[in-house]
Design a protein around this motif. Structure first.
Motif, PDB file in Angstrom:
ATOM      1  N   GLY A 139       0.808  -1.208   0.000  1.00 28.82           N
ATOM      2  CA  GLY A 139       0.000   0.000   0.000  1.00 28.82           C
ATOM      3  C   GLY A 139       0.847   1.266   0.000  1.00 28.82           C
ATOM      4  N   ARG A 140       0.138   2.389   0.006  1.00 28.03           N
ATOM      5  CA  ARG A 140       0.777   3.715  -0.029  1.00 28.03           C
ATOM      6  C   ARG A 140       1.034   4.173   1.404  1.00 28.03           C
ATOM      7  NH1 ARG A 140      -2.468   8.005  -2.112  1.00 28.03           N
ATOM      8  NH2 ARG A 140      -0.532   9.084  -2.592  1.00 28.03           N
ATOM      9  N   ILE A 141       2.297   4.483   1.678  1.00 23.15           N
ATOM     10  CA  ILE A 141       2.687   4.843   3.050  1.00 23.15           C
ATOM     11  C   ILE A 141       3.428   6.177   3.033  1.00 23.15           C
ATOM     12  CG2 ILE A 141       4.080   4.120   5.050  1.00 23.15           C
ATOM     13  CD1 ILE A 141       3.709   1.201   4.035  1.00 23.15           C
ATOM     14  N   VAL A 142       3.078   7.067   3.966  1.00 25.55           N
ATOM     15  CA  VAL A 142       3.788   8.335   4.075  1.00 25.55           C
ATOM     16  C   VAL A 142       4.553   8.376   5.389  1.00 25.55           C
ATOM     17  CG1 VAL A 142       1.785   9.582   5.073  1.00 25.55           C
ATOM     18  CG2 VAL A 142       3.571  10.845   3.852  1.00 25.55           C
ATOM     19  N   GLU A 143       5.823   8.814   5.311  1.00 26.26           N
ATOM     20  CA  GLU A 143       6.600   9.060   6.538  1.00 26.26           C
ATOM     21  C   GLU A 143       6.751  10.569   6.695  1.00 26.26           C
ATOM     22  OE1 GLU A 143      10.757   7.842   6.869  1.00 26.26           O
ATOM     23  OE2 GLU A 143      10.766   8.403   8.982  1.00 26.26           O
ATOM     24  N   ILE A 144       6.279  11.088   7.808  1.00 26.78           N
ATOM     25  CA  ILE A 144       6.379  12.528   8.069  1.00 26.78           C
ATOM     26  C   ILE A 144       7.576  12.772   8.986  1.00 26.78           C
ATOM     27  CG2 ILE A 144       5.172  14.528   9.058  1.00 26.78           C
ATOM     28  CD1 ILE A 144       2.571  12.901   8.197  1.00 26.78           C
ATOM     29  N   GLY A 145       8.481  13.647   8.532  1.00 26.21           N
ATOM     30  CA  GLY A 145       9.729  13.866   9.265  1.00 26.21           C
ATOM     31  C   GLY A 145      10.719  12.759   8.954  1.00 26.21           C
ATOM     32  N   CYS A 146      10.920  12.516   7.650  1.00 24.35           N
ATOM     33  CA  CYS A 146      11.722  11.344   7.221  1.00 24.35           C
ATOM     34  C   CYS A 146      13.217  11.585   7.331  1.00 24.35           C
ATOM     35  CB  CYS A 146      11.363  10.971   5.789  1.00 24.35           C
ATOM     36  SG  CYS A 146      11.750  12.313   4.629  1.00 24.35           S
ATOM     37  N   GLY A 147      13.655  12.841   7.568  1.00 27.92           N
ATOM     38  CA  GLY A 147      15.086  13.122   7.642  1.00 27.92           C
ATOM     39  C   GLY A 147      15.781  12.753   6.336  1.00 27.92           C
ATOM     40  N   HIS A 148      16.898  12.009   6.437  1.00 24.89           N
ATOM     41  CA  HIS A 148      17.633  11.585   5.234  1.00 24.89           C
ATOM     42  C   HIS A 148      16.937  10.434   4.514  1.00 24.89           C
ATOM     43  CE1 HIS A 148      20.944  13.398   7.694  1.00 24.89           C
ATOM     44  NE2 HIS A 148      21.202  13.947   6.532  1.00 24.89           N
ATOM     45  N   GLY A 149      15.880   9.896   5.105  1.00 23.75           N
ATOM     46  CA  GLY A 149      15.061   8.914   4.385  1.00 23.75           C
ATOM     47  C   GLY A 149      15.401   7.459   4.628  1.00 23.75           C
ATOM     48  N   LEU A 150      16.294   7.181   5.597  1.00 22.63           N
ATOM     49  CA  LEU A 150      16.701   5.780   5.775  1.00 22.63           C
ATOM     50  C   LEU A 150      15.532   4.877   6.156  1.00 22.63           C
ATOM     51  CD1 LEU A 150      18.993   3.669   5.837  1.00 22.63           C
ATOM     52  CD2 LEU A 150      19.212   4.145   8.286  1.00 22.63           C
ATOM     53  N   PHE A 151      14.664   5.346   7.067  1.00 20.91           N
ATOM     54  CA  PHE A 151      13.569   4.463   7.471  1.00 20.91           C
ATOM     55  C   PHE A 151      12.630   4.189   6.294  1.00 20.91           C
ATOM     56  CE2 PHE A 151       9.284   3.517   8.744  1.00 20.91           C
ATOM     57  CZ  PHE A 151       9.498   2.341   9.430  1.00 20.91           C
ATOM     58  N   SER A 152      12.278   5.233   5.532  1.00 19.66           N
ATOM     59  CA  SER A 152      11.400   5.023   4.365  1.00 19.66           C
ATOM     60  C   SER A 152      12.043   4.045   3.387  1.00 19.66           C
ATOM     61  CB  SER A 152      11.137   6.343   3.642  1.00 19.66           C
ATOM     62  OG  SER A 152      10.213   7.112   4.348  1.00 19.66           O
ATOM     63  N   ALA A 153      13.348   4.216   3.159  1.00 23.81           N
ATOM     64  CA  ALA A 153      14.051   3.318   2.227  1.00 23.81           C
ATOM     65  C   ALA A 153      13.974   1.882   2.738  1.00 23.81           C
ATOM     66  CB  ALA A 153      15.504   3.763   2.076  1.00 23.81           C
ATOM     67  N   TYR A 154      14.210   1.725   4.032  1.00 20.32           N
ATOM     68  CA  TYR A 154      14.169   0.372   4.605  1.00 20.32           C
ATOM     69  C   TYR A 154      12.761  -0.225   4.488  1.00 20.32           C
ATOM     70  CZ  TYR A 154      14.219  -3.416   7.941  1.00 20.32           C
ATOM     71  OH  TYR A 154      14.067  -4.650   8.517  1.00 20.32           O
ATOM     72  N   ALA A 155      11.746   0.595   4.802  1.00 22.70           N
ATOM     73  CA  ALA A 155      10.371   0.086   4.731  1.00 22.70           C
ATOM     74  C   ALA A 155      10.026  -0.338   3.304  1.00 22.70           C
ATOM     75  CB  ALA A 155       9.396   1.164   5.227  1.00 22.70           C
ATOM     76  N   ALA A 156      10.478   0.438   2.319  1.00 21.08           N
ATOM     77  CA  ALA A 156      10.184   0.094   0.915  1.00 21.08           C
ATOM     78  C   ALA A 156      10.940  -1.174   0.510  1.00 21.08           C
ATOM     79  CB  ALA A 156      10.563   1.253   0.001  1.00 21.08           C
ATOM     80  N   LEU A 157      12.222  -1.249   0.896  1.00 28.88           N
ATOM     81  CA  LEU A 157      13.043  -2.378   0.439  1.00 28.88           C
ATOM     82  C   LEU A 157      12.716  -3.674   1.169  1.00 28.88           C
ATOM     83  CD1 LEU A 157      16.416  -0.462   0.038  1.00 28.88           C
ATOM     84  CD2 LEU A 157      14.987  -1.385  -1.787  1.00 28.88           C
ATOM     85  N   SER A 158      12.046  -3.573   2.321  1.00 30.65           N
ATOM     86  CA  SER A 158      11.747  -4.801   3.065  1.00 30.65           C
ATOM     87  C   SER A 158      10.397  -5.405   2.680  1.00 30.65           C
ATOM     88  CB  SER A 158      11.826  -4.563   4.576  1.00 30.65           C
ATOM     89  OG  SER A 158      10.987  -3.520   4.956  1.00 30.65           O
ATOM     90  N   ALA A 159       9.618  -4.748   1.824  1.00 30.58           N
ATOM     91  CA  ALA A 159       8.348  -5.327   1.372  1.00 30.58           C
ATOM     92  C   ALA A 159       8.023  -4.778  -0.013  1.00 30.58           C
ATOM     93  CB  ALA A 159       7.216  -4.993   2.354  1.00 30.58           C
TER      94      ALA A 159
END
Ligand code: SAM
Length: 229
Positions: free
Chosen positions: A56-76
């Motif tokens: 699904g479509r997920i938004v991270e607010i306050g993502c900083g350099h984006g590591l968590f978003s990248a991890y969430a995308a790459l893990s599923a």
């Protein structure tokens, strides 16, 4: 040992998706590489990502350099991530990292802005404490309003006990926010997780709250709230 402990405790060594996410920064300046490495080490990203829907479509607010978003995308492979932050410089580095993958976009957004949904999930990882309590509450309300029916809100913040973990975190955040200015913000307001949970229940969400601080020096707490379908 709970499922969550099993997910989070075997060292902090990145799993395959974590390694792939960190590798997206391999040509970034040393300070950025160091920052994302420290974020991986200090925050329980695996447990937070496990609380998100697997597609699904997920938004991270306050993502900083984006590591968590990248991890969430790459893990599923079914997840499509959008990260926003008030810090233009961090967003530039996040966008450079995202060029190496798909299902991942980053954009600058002013404080308090939540990108148009509907979102299957929204996530905050160590962001709300940078806002006064009233602003935290209204940002959460705004975010819940952008969730799709049945959507999930995931919040990872610090708790307010035990005292030694709070003191450790306060020293670290004073350095980061007020002295070195690594993090945008002028003060911090650590709201007790029970208060945040109550705000979300008042909005009609079904809320689970768990500690994630076993074997960790930070008082990590995870709140997972679901909107009715
Ligand atoms: C401690 S960092 C966490 C970054 C990222 N979520 C992570 O886990 O690595 C906090 C981030 O929140 C951002 N931030 C602070 N106030 C914000 C606001 N009002 N809206 C969006 N982002 C904000 C800062 O610019 C910073 O990048």
């Amino acid at each position: 040992m709970s499922t969550l402990d099993r997910q989070d405790s075997p060292g902090r060594r990145p799993d395959a998706a974590g390694r792939a996410a960190l590798a997206l920064y391999r040509t970034a300046p040393l300070a950025v590489r160091a920052h994302v490495a420290v974020r991986w080490w200090s925050a329980p990203f695996r447990a937070v990502a496990a609380a998100l829907p697997s597609s699904g479509r997920i938004v991270e607010i306050g993502c900083g350099h984006g590591l968590f978003s990248a991890y969430a995308a790459l893990s599923a492979p079914g997840r499509v991530l959008t990260g926003v932050d008030i810090d233009q410089d961090k967003i530039r580095h996040a966008q450079a990292a995202a060029r190496r993958t798909d299902r991942l976009t980053f954009a600058h957004a002013p404080s308090g802005a939540v990108p148009e949904g509907p979102w299957d999930a929204a996530v905050f990882v160590d962001v709300l404490y940078l806002l006064p309590a009233a602003a935290q509450r209204s940002l959460l309300e705004e975010t819940v309003g952008r969730l799709a029916p049945g959507g999930t809100l995931v919040v990872k913040e610090m708790g307010v006990e035990p005292a030694w973990k709070v003191r450790w975190n306060t020293v670290q955040e004073t350095l980061s926010v007020k002295v070195l200015r690594i993090t945008e913000g002028s003060s911090f307001d650590f709201v007790p997780p029970a208060t945040t949970t109550g705000w979300l229940e008042d909005l009609g969400l079904v809320v689970e709250h768990r500690r994630l601080d076993r074997h960790r020096v930070h008082a990590h707490h995870l709140i997972v709230a679901r909107r009715g379908a």
